[in-house]
Write an enzyme that holds these catalytic residues in place. Sequence first.
Site, PDB file in Angstrom:
ATOM      1  N   PHE A 134       0.862  -1.158   0.113  1.00 56.83           N
ATOM      2  CA  PHE A 134       0.001  -0.064   0.102  1.00 56.83           C
ATOM      3  C   PHE A 134       1.078   1.290   0.107  1.00 56.83           C
ATOM      4  O   PHE A 134       1.591   1.441   0.941  1.00 56.83           O
ATOM      5  CB  PHE A 134      -1.134  -0.121   1.158  1.00 56.83           C
ATOM      6  CG  PHE A 134      -1.820   1.331   1.276  1.00 56.83           C
ATOM      7  CD1 PHE A 134      -3.209   1.005   0.498  1.00 56.83           C
ATOM      8  CD2 PHE A 134      -1.688   2.240   1.731  1.00 56.83           C
ATOM      9  CE1 PHE A 134      -3.909   2.105   0.496  1.00 56.83           C
ATOM     10  CE2 PHE A 134      -2.553   3.532   1.564  1.00 56.83           C
ATOM     11  CZ  PHE A 134      -3.672   3.225   1.125  1.00 56.83           C
ATOM     12  N   ASP A 219       9.202   2.717   1.692  1.00 55.99           N
ATOM     13  CA  ASP A 219       8.047   3.466   2.044  1.00 55.99           C
ATOM     14  C   ASP A 219       7.799   2.930   3.680  1.00 55.99           C
ATOM     15  O   ASP A 219       7.380   2.348   4.051  1.00 55.99           O
ATOM     16  CB  ASP A 219       6.870   2.798   1.303  1.00 55.99           C
ATOM     17  CG  ASP A 219       5.538   3.587   1.841  1.00 55.99           C
ATOM     18  OD1 ASP A 219       5.684   4.123   2.852  1.00 55.99           O
ATOM     19  OD2 ASP A 219       4.479   3.696   1.186  1.00 55.99           O
ATOM     20  N   LYS A 248       2.365   9.783   8.199  1.00 56.56           N
ATOM     21  CA  LYS A 248       1.675   9.507   9.627  1.00 56.56           C
ATOM     22  C   LYS A 248       2.479  10.087  10.811  1.00 56.56           C
ATOM     23  O   LYS A 248       2.160  11.274  11.213  1.00 56.56           O
ATOM     24  CB  LYS A 248       1.613   7.999   9.614  1.00 56.56           C
ATOM     25  CG  LYS A 248       0.559   7.568   8.627  1.00 56.56           C
ATOM     26  CD  LYS A 248       0.294   5.945   8.594  1.00 56.56           C
ATOM     27  CE  LYS A 248      -0.581   5.717   7.710  1.00 56.56           C
ATOM     28  NZ  LYS A 248      -2.083   5.827   7.737  1.00 56.56           N
TER      29      LYS A 248
END
Length: 281
Positions: A134, A219, A248
């Site tokens: 993702f 990532d 985040k």
Amino acid sequence: MAFAEYPVQSLMYITNRPELVFTEGKGSWLTDHNGKRYLDFVQGWAVNCLGHSNQAMIDALVDQSKKLFNPSPAFYNEPMLKLAKQLTDASCFDKVFFANSGAEANEGAIKLARKWGRKHKNGAFEIITMDHSFHGRTLATMSASGKAGWDTIFAPQVPGFPKAELNDLASVEKLINDKTVAIMLEPVQGEGGVIPASREFMQGLRKLADQHKLLFIVDEVQTGCGRCGTMFAYELSGVEPDIMTLGKGIGGGVPLAALLCTAESPASKPATRAAPTTATR
Ligand SMILES: Cc1ncc(COP(=O)(O)O)c(C=O)c1O
């Protein structure tokens, strides 16, 4: 206020939401419009790493907003410089680019890799990514993601993201050709179900990248900023990637993300160009 009085019809439908409106958050707890409290295991989808309305964050945001909001990314500002230095000091990277979301940081990583491929690998542009990965919700990051169904939902996809299997080095090697510019993965797949890339796999990818002159991109939007016990998850596997993205946790709930890279790899300084000033814009 009763739920029916809220103008929920003005909001675009993107997902089923429960019939409640959150009005406050403190630490691990959320409160809804009826005053009912909830122990919050979601925390903005793994975003509020200091909980809701953390006092240190409030103080920092209030202090800064009294001084300066946004002078434009075409100019330096003090917090931008301070945070970039903290990130380069804490990692194996030398350069930082700030963005607003993890997807945007990943778009930056993809663009940087393609730029590097144009300059150093005869226009190579393919980035090998992993099944069940993702990387975000923009068109390019959806195409990079290996989430079931995402190949057709907003077809056609952005080309150039062949998929390998996590922890299967042979499946990566099989996809490498003269169009390949990079390998990109989450050190621990998050949305895919909390699946760690093994130390051997990460080390094998580093070797493959070196052998074939490819960029190794991690990532760390979900794994970075202390989530896995070290500041960044790549440290656990004893490898140094060429590019890393953060999101985040780095913003603790406010929109902040970053793209980091090493000085030698893609972020070579552009040919001298006059800095834009208000007078020339
Ligand atoms: C590994 C990973 N990369 C990228 C993203 C996208 O980040 P954002 O939602 O900030 O665009 C996410 C979000 O869940 C993620 O888990």
